[in-house]
Design an enzyme around this catalytic site. Structure first.
Site, PDB file in Angstrom:
ATOM      1  N   TYR A  37     -37.028  -5.648  42.399  1.00 44.41           N
ATOM      2  CA  TYR A  37     -35.617  -5.440  42.911  1.00 44.41           C
ATOM      3  C   TYR A  37     -35.475  -4.222  43.576  1.00 44.41           C
ATOM      4  CZ  TYR A  37     -30.517  -4.515  42.363  1.00 44.41           C
ATOM      5  OH  TYR A  37     -29.260  -4.392  42.827  1.00 44.41           O
TER       6      TYR A  37
ATOM      7  N   ARG B 206     -18.957   5.245  21.856  1.00 40.83           N
ATOM      8  CA  ARG B 206     -20.207   5.735  22.690  1.00 40.83           C
ATOM      9  C   ARG B 206     -21.712   5.040  21.940  1.00 40.83           C
ATOM     10  NH1 ARG B 206     -22.098  10.269  22.702  1.00 40.83           N
ATOM     11  NH2 ARG B 206     -20.360  11.284  23.201  1.00 40.83           N
TER      12      ARG B 206
ATOM     13  N   LYS C 169     -25.689 -10.857  36.800  1.00 41.72           N
ATOM     14  CA  LYS C 169     -26.103 -12.011  37.411  1.00 41.72           C
ATOM     15  C   LYS C 169     -25.886 -13.185  36.473  1.00 41.72           C
ATOM     16  CE  LYS C 169     -27.441  -8.858  40.242  1.00 41.72           C
ATOM     17  NZ  LYS C 169     -28.618  -8.192  40.242  1.00 41.72           N
TER      18      LYS C 169
ATOM     19  N   ASP D 201     -38.779  -8.061  33.941  1.00 45.00           N
ATOM     20  CA  ASP D 201     -37.148  -8.181  34.128  1.00 45.00           C
ATOM     21  C   ASP D 201     -37.016  -9.814  34.485  1.00 45.00           C
ATOM     22  OD1 ASP D 201     -35.033  -8.584  35.905  1.00 45.00           O
ATOM     23  OD2 ASP D 201     -35.343  -6.535  37.007  1.00 45.00           O
TER      24      ASP D 201
HETATM   25  C1  LIG Z   1     -29.294  -6.759  40.308  1.00 42.35           C
HETATM   26  C2  LIG Z   1     -30.779  -6.501  39.662  1.00 42.35           C
HETATM   27  C3  LIG Z   1     -30.928  -5.711  38.981  1.00 42.35           C
HETATM   28  C4  LIG Z   1     -29.927  -4.322  38.629  1.00 42.35           C
HETATM   29  O1  LIG Z   1     -28.838  -4.441  38.099  1.00 42.35           O
HETATM   30  P1  LIG Z   1     -27.246  -4.137  38.024  1.00 42.35           P
HETATM   31  O2  LIG Z   1     -26.534  -4.923  37.125  1.00 42.35           O
HETATM   32  O3  LIG Z   1     -26.882  -4.506  39.519  1.00 42.35           O
HETATM   33  O4  LIG Z   1     -27.359  -2.591  37.967  1.00 42.35           O
HETATM   34  C5  LIG Z   1     -32.053  -5.318  38.349  1.00 42.35           C
HETATM   35  N1  LIG Z   1     -32.954  -6.275  38.501  1.00 42.35           N
HETATM   36  C6  LIG Z   1     -32.947  -7.365  39.146  1.00 42.35           C
HETATM   37  C7  LIG Z   1     -33.866  -8.742  39.380  1.00 42.35           C
HETATM   38  C8  LIG Z   1     -31.505  -7.576  39.901  1.00 42.35           C
HETATM   39  O5  LIG Z   1     -31.362  -8.643  40.398  1.00 42.35           O
END
Ligand SMILES: *Cc1c(COP(=O)(O)O)cnc(C)c1O
Length: 386
Positions: A102, A50, A199, A174
């Protein structure tokens, strides 16, 4: 030496040294929860998975170098990374947030953490308003996404970071949509970068994972303590899958962009499309800022189809190569309807204000042949409008 390599080489080599015990060129998956100690408290830096795991360490080393950070920490999802970061701020912090972040981030902020922090949503593409808000509120953190999802608005990252810094705020970007290959926010003055590695970074639609990258040792110690105590751990196997997926980031991003540009140009000329949004198009209001702060325009394209929800549904049911699915950034082309799917948690009133209308369609353009991608769209237009 490896720190000086171009990003396409760092992607492959940093954290990727052959295994010292066997020479295996690919890193082993350390699928273990615990580690032997030679004497109580005497170990090789690993006690319990962890807290630390060698497969995860390798991934973190590579990720930190890609964003020109000192540290990176990976998590079981992008949202887990967000959650831990929110706990690193003092309770009752003021956070200025881009108004079309998001959908999951919006939901987390407005329905769970609204009791702990104060969130102030503004259009961060409007620098005057951003400056006024930051000056008035003196937030602890400014949270931006650029380009945004799904309307691909571009915020001037360098300018917003400077405003934040002048008023004592940290800035988080982000960077999920661009990946470190096309945009490196820390170089533009940001303090923290967040990725949903689900992604583009992993890129193969087979892992859910998140990451933070930053330079501050103080922040790292705080985040490490929270990670160890709260446990949003990325498994060794998923860490390894991301290491594997990441290897091809450079060639994937180039291919995504090439195809997305062709698709955007095709859509912009199409008589059944009201408006096409892609930062690479000259018609995009943020095109010049995008050119300044990004080295490519990415693989996401959105467009407004003629007609209402009926036409949109027909179009989404008509595609064959595109898969109708949430998520983005994988090698395969995906199509989705933000108002019904990814952004359903955003209240209808806010959706309308942000331009997330019933005829808005979002494409995550994959790396298939562009000829096949465009023929698929062509046949879907034909089926929808004949
Ligand atoms: C998908 C996404 C998230 C969240 O991420 P997860 O891996 O689905 O928890 C945050 N910000 C953006 C821009 C995203 O496309």
């Amino acid at each position: 030496m490896k720190k000086k390599l171009d990003i396409s080489s760092k992607i492959i080599h940093v954290g990727g040294e052959p295994d010292p015990t066997t020479g295996a060129i690919m890193p082993p998956i350390f699928q273990t929860s615990t580690y032997v100690q030679s004497s109580p408290g005497k170990h090789q830096g690993y006690e319990y998975s962890r807290c630390h795991n060698p497969t995860r360490t390798r991934l973190e080393e590579c990720l930190a170098s890609l964003e020109n950070a000192k540290y990176s920490m990976v998590f079981a999802s992008g949202m887990a990374a967000t959650t831990i970061l929110l706990h690193a701020l003092p309770q009752g912090s003021d956070i200025v947030v881009g108004d079309d972040v998001y959908g999951g981030t919006y939901r987390l902020f407005t329905t769970i953490y609204e009791k702990i922090h104060n969130f102030h949503f503004i259009d961060t593409t409007d620098l005057k308003k951003t400056r006024e808000t930051i000056r008035k509120i003196k937030p602890q953190l400014v949270w931006i996404e650029s380009p945004t999802n799904p309307t691909l608005k571009i915020t001037d990252i360098e300018k917003v970071c400077k405003i934040g810094k002048n008023h004592g705020a940290l800035t988080l970007v982000d960077n999920t949509f661009m990946s470190p290959y096309f945009q490196r926010p820390l170089d533009l003055g940001a303090d923290i970068v967040l990725h949903s590695m689900t992604k583009y970074i992993n890129g193969h639609s087979d892992v859910v994972a998140g990451a933070l990258m930053y330079k501050s040792k103080k922040l790292h110690d705080k985040l490490f303590y929270l990670h160890k105590s709260m446990g949003p751990t990325l498994s060794p196997f998923d860490s390894w899958l991301v290491i594997r997926g990441l290897k091809t980031l450079a060639v994937r991003m180039e291919a995504h962009e090439r195809n997305a540009m062709e698709v955007a140009e095709f859509l912009e000329k199409n008589k059944y499309v009201e408006k096409t949004i892609y930062p690479g198009l000259k018609s995009h209001p943020g095109h010049l800022i995008a050119k300044k702060q990004m080295s490519g325009f990415g693989g996401m394209v959105t467009f407004y189809l003629q007609g209402g929800i009926k036409n949109s549904k027909k179009f989404l049911e008509s595609v064959e190569l595109f898969a109708l699915a949430e998520s983005l950034g994988g090698v395969e082309s995906l199509i989705e309807h933000p108002a019904i799917m990814t952004h359903a948690s955003v209240p209808a009133k806010n959706r309308k204000a942000l331009g997330i209308d019933d005829n808005l369609i979002r494409l995550s353009v994959g790396i298939e042949s562009s000829k096949d991608i465009i023929s698929d769209l062509k046949q879907a237009f034909k089926k929808t409008f004949s």
